[in-house]
Design a protein around this motif. Structure first.
Motif, mmCIF file in Angstrom:
data_model
loop_
_atom_site.group_PDB
_atom_site.id
_atom_site.type_symbol
_atom_site.label_atom_id
_atom_site.label_comp_id
_atom_site.label_asym_id
_atom_site.label_seq_id
_atom_site.Cartn_x
_atom_site.Cartn_y
_atom_site.Cartn_z
ATOM 1 N N GLU A 25 2.930 -39.857 -31.079
ATOM 2 C CA GLU A 25 2.918 -39.681 -32.536
ATOM 3 C C GLU A 25 4.109 -38.847 -33.003
ATOM 4 O OE1 GLU A 25 -1.910 -40.154 -33.065
ATOM 5 O OE2 GLU A 25 -1.010 -38.165 -33.298
ATOM 6 N N SER A 26 4.549 -37.948 -32.121
ATOM 7 C CA SER A 26 5.675 -37.112 -32.543
ATOM 8 C C SER A 26 7.017 -37.821 -32.297
ATOM 9 C CB SER A 26 5.640 -35.759 -31.833
ATOM 10 O OG SER A 26 5.888 -35.968 -30.462
ATOM 11 N N GLY A 27 6.937 -39.089 -31.891
ATOM 12 C CA GLY A 27 8.153 -39.909 -31.809
ATOM 13 C C GLY A 27 8.880 -39.817 -30.483
ATOM 14 N N ARG A 28 8.284 -39.136 -29.480
ATOM 15 C CA ARG A 28 8.979 -39.040 -28.185
ATOM 16 C C ARG A 28 8.999 -40.399 -27.503
ATOM 17 N NH1 ARG A 28 5.827 -34.286 -25.583
ATOM 18 N NH2 ARG A 28 6.618 -35.148 -23.643
ATOM 19 N N ASP A 29 10.104 -40.673 -26.839
ATOM 20 C CA ASP A 29 10.277 -41.962 -26.174
ATOM 21 C C ASP A 29 9.744 -41.824 -24.738
ATOM 22 O OD1 ASP A 29 11.045 -44.466 -25.579
ATOM 23 O OD2 ASP A 29 13.178 -43.993 -25.334
ATOM 24 N N LEU A 30 8.510 -42.235 -24.515
ATOM 25 C CA LEU A 30 7.888 -42.011 -23.218
ATOM 26 C C LEU A 30 8.206 -43.154 -22.253
ATOM 27 C CD1 LEU A 30 4.392 -40.659 -24.315
ATOM 28 C CD2 LEU A 30 6.505 -39.398 -23.839
ATOM 29 N N ILE A 31 8.350 -42.796 -20.988
ATOM 30 C CA ILE A 31 8.616 -43.795 -19.946
ATOM 31 C C ILE A 31 7.297 -44.018 -19.215
ATOM 32 C CG2 ILE A 31 9.989 -44.343 -17.919
ATOM 33 C CD1 ILE A 31 12.028 -42.295 -18.860
ATOM 34 N N ASP A 32 6.717 -45.184 -19.423
ATOM 35 C CA ASP A 32 5.366 -45.438 -18.919
ATOM 36 C C ASP A 32 5.428 -46.146 -17.560
ATOM 37 O OD1 ASP A 32 2.728 -45.983 -18.545
ATOM 38 O OD2 ASP A 32 2.388 -46.886 -20.523
ATOM 39 N N LEU A 33 4.988 -45.446 -16.528
ATOM 40 C CA LEU A 33 4.987 -46.038 -15.174
ATOM 41 C C LEU A 33 3.605 -46.584 -14.815
ATOM 42 C CD1 LEU A 33 7.138 -43.396 -13.219
ATOM 43 C CD2 LEU A 33 7.876 -45.482 -14.392
ATOM 44 N N THR A 34 2.775 -46.808 -15.831
ATOM 45 C CA THR A 34 1.396 -47.233 -15.551
ATOM 46 C C THR A 34 1.042 -48.582 -16.178
ATOM 47 O OG1 THR A 34 0.401 -46.213 -17.519
ATOM 48 C CG2 THR A 34 0.699 -44.789 -15.593
ATOM 49 N N VAL A 35 2.031 -49.273 -16.763
ATOM 50 C CA VAL A 35 1.698 -50.505 -17.491
ATOM 51 C C VAL A 35 1.195 -51.562 -16.508
ATOM 52 C CG1 VAL A 35 2.461 -52.075 -19.290
ATOM 53 C CG2 VAL A 35 3.772 -50.033 -18.797
ATOM 54 N N SER A 36 -0.028 -51.959 -16.688
ATOM 55 C CA SER A 36 -0.583 -52.939 -15.744
ATOM 56 C C SER A 36 -0.875 -54.267 -16.427
ATOM 57 C CB SER A 36 -1.857 -52.388 -15.100
ATOM 58 O OG SER A 36 -2.770 -52.073 -16.120
ATOM 59 N N ASN A 37 -0.505 -54.356 -17.719
ATOM 60 C CA ASN A 37 -0.696 -55.606 -18.457
ATOM 61 C C ASN A 37 0.482 -56.528 -18.124
ATOM 62 O OD1 ASN A 37 -0.683 -57.654 -20.301
ATOM 63 N ND2 ASN A 37 -0.867 -56.351 -22.107
#
Ligand SMILES: Cc1ncc(COP(=O)(O)O)c(C=O)c1O
Length: 386
Positions: A25-37
């Motif tokens: 929500e605060s606009g941080r660009d997160l690097i997601d290593l958990t995407v399983s879709n």
């Protein structure tokens, strides 16, 4: 209003989910290593994928409790490719593996009866069991870091046998297990089958990840067996099409038990008739095309593992040995500067899944091998493991 006890879940957001939400929500660009879709990981499905849903034959409603014969034939062809012949009458289509579990729990259990599942394993079992008024009991998997990859994880068969009570109805085996990535070995298979036969239990084998092996192909449980066996799989993993909602149950085992089970299962399936026609018409084509998407995914898994292993050299973390499936487990420091590893990773804008989500001990992080390779590299580089 009085709602049911079985839905009295604790719906409060946990600390990590809250922290991820507020970071986003605060606009941080997160690097997601958990995407399983798998539909959100940059794989390519055929461009005419959806065209197969427009078969005019789907305008006609031809209800069949176990699904249309043509669709079940496609599932039988999948098993023929695995080297086994399954009669069409032994195949029942469902809209998801979760629905398949629910049908089986209702087929096998009275309220309060027990089903055994591995620990660690797939967390959704808790929810399905609770919705069907049954009790889930856990049997342990052990990890031996010194064993070869085929034997690093093993089922504690003595502990499993000790968990059986007069109310136990079935044992669930996930083959390969999620998130540990181990297939049941040949000797475990024999012991599980004998145990089920001797104790009058059914074996429920979840093979959704069967085809995603990194070592040698492992056999399906959907073959002749000395115990009543239900083998589950479906499009969500086999074709990386979770949005299409199509799975199946294959029933095998001693003939008299199979006949009785199928007759009862048919009434359950007939009560819901949950399969829709367009998906069943598309199924033969989609299943027939699975080789391409499976190859893309296995290539990604291998590449990500190579990158990971290089990254972990000379660090405080290491990768647990695995045979297949879409996840990998890292052994990591339990805490870093007083916060959990997942929280410390998030502070560096990286999302990892804490192992306790799956019942793993502290100091484990679970990552999705489906993660696009560039995101994977960037995320791994930032992990707090140096
Ligand atoms: C072990 C296991 N079984 C079943 C499923 C879900 O399958 P479906 O989408 O068919 O319900 C998953 C999804 O991650 C899984 O990990």
């Amino acid at each position: 209003m009085n709602f049911s006890q079985r839905t009295a879940w604790n719906l409060a957001e946990n600390d990590l989910s809250r922290a991820i939400r507020s970071a986003r929500e605060s606009g941080r660009d997160l690097i997601d290593l958990t995407v399983s879709n798998p539909t959100a990981c940059g794989f390519h499905q055929p461009s005419n994928l959806l065209a197969h849903l427009a078969d005019p034959a789907a305008a006609l409603y031809t209800p069949d409790p176990f699904g249309m014969t043509t669709a079940r034939s496609a599932v039988a062809a999948y098993y023929r490719d695995l080297g086994v012949t399954i009669p069409l009458d032994n195949i029942a289509l469902t809209t998801s593996t979760s629905e398949a579990y629910s049908y089986l729990f209702r087929l096998l259990c009275n309220p309060g009866d027990e089903i055994l599942a591995a620990h660690p394993s797939y967390p959704l079992f808790d929810f399905i069991a609770r919705l069907d008024d049954i009790t889930l009991r856990e049997y342990p998997l052990h990890y031996d870091p010194n064993a070869d990859s085929h034997h690093s994880w093993s089922i504690d068969l003595a502990a499993l046998a000790a968990t059986i009570t007069p109310r136990t109805r079935a044992i669930i085996v996930v083959h390969p297990n999620n998130p540990t990535g181990n297939y049941a070995s040949a000797s475990e298979r024999i012991e599980l089958q004998q145990l089920c036969r001797d104790r009058n239990l059914a074996l429920i084998v979840d093979e959704v990840f069967l085809d995603y092996n990194l070592t040698t192909p492992q056999p399906t449980f959907a073959t002749d067996a000395p115990c009543l066996t239900f083998t589950l799989s479906g499009l969500s993993k086999v074709c990386a099409l979770p949005q299409m909602k199509c799975s199946w149950i294959v029933t095998t085992g001693p003939e008299a038990l199979v006949i009785e089970a199928l007759a009862r299962l048919e009434v359950i399936a007939d009560t819901f008739l949950s399969m829709n026609a367009p998906i069943q018409h598309a199924l033969p084509t989609w299943l027939g095309q699975r080789g391409d998407i499976q190859q893309q995914i296995i290539t990604r898994m291998r590449e990500n593992i190579t990158t990971l292993d290089t990254r972990l050299e000379q660090t405080s973390a290491h990768r647990l040995s695995m045979q297949g499936g879409w996840t990998t487990i890292l052994r990591v420091p339990r805490t870093i500067d007083g916060v959990s590893f997942a929280a410390a990773a998030l502070a560096r804008d990286v999302i990892v899944q804490p192992g306790d989500f799956y019942g793993l001990p502290e100091g484990r992080a679970v990552l999705s091998l489906l993660t696009p390779t560039d995101i994977w590299r960037r995320g791994l580089a930032r992990l707090p493991i140096d």
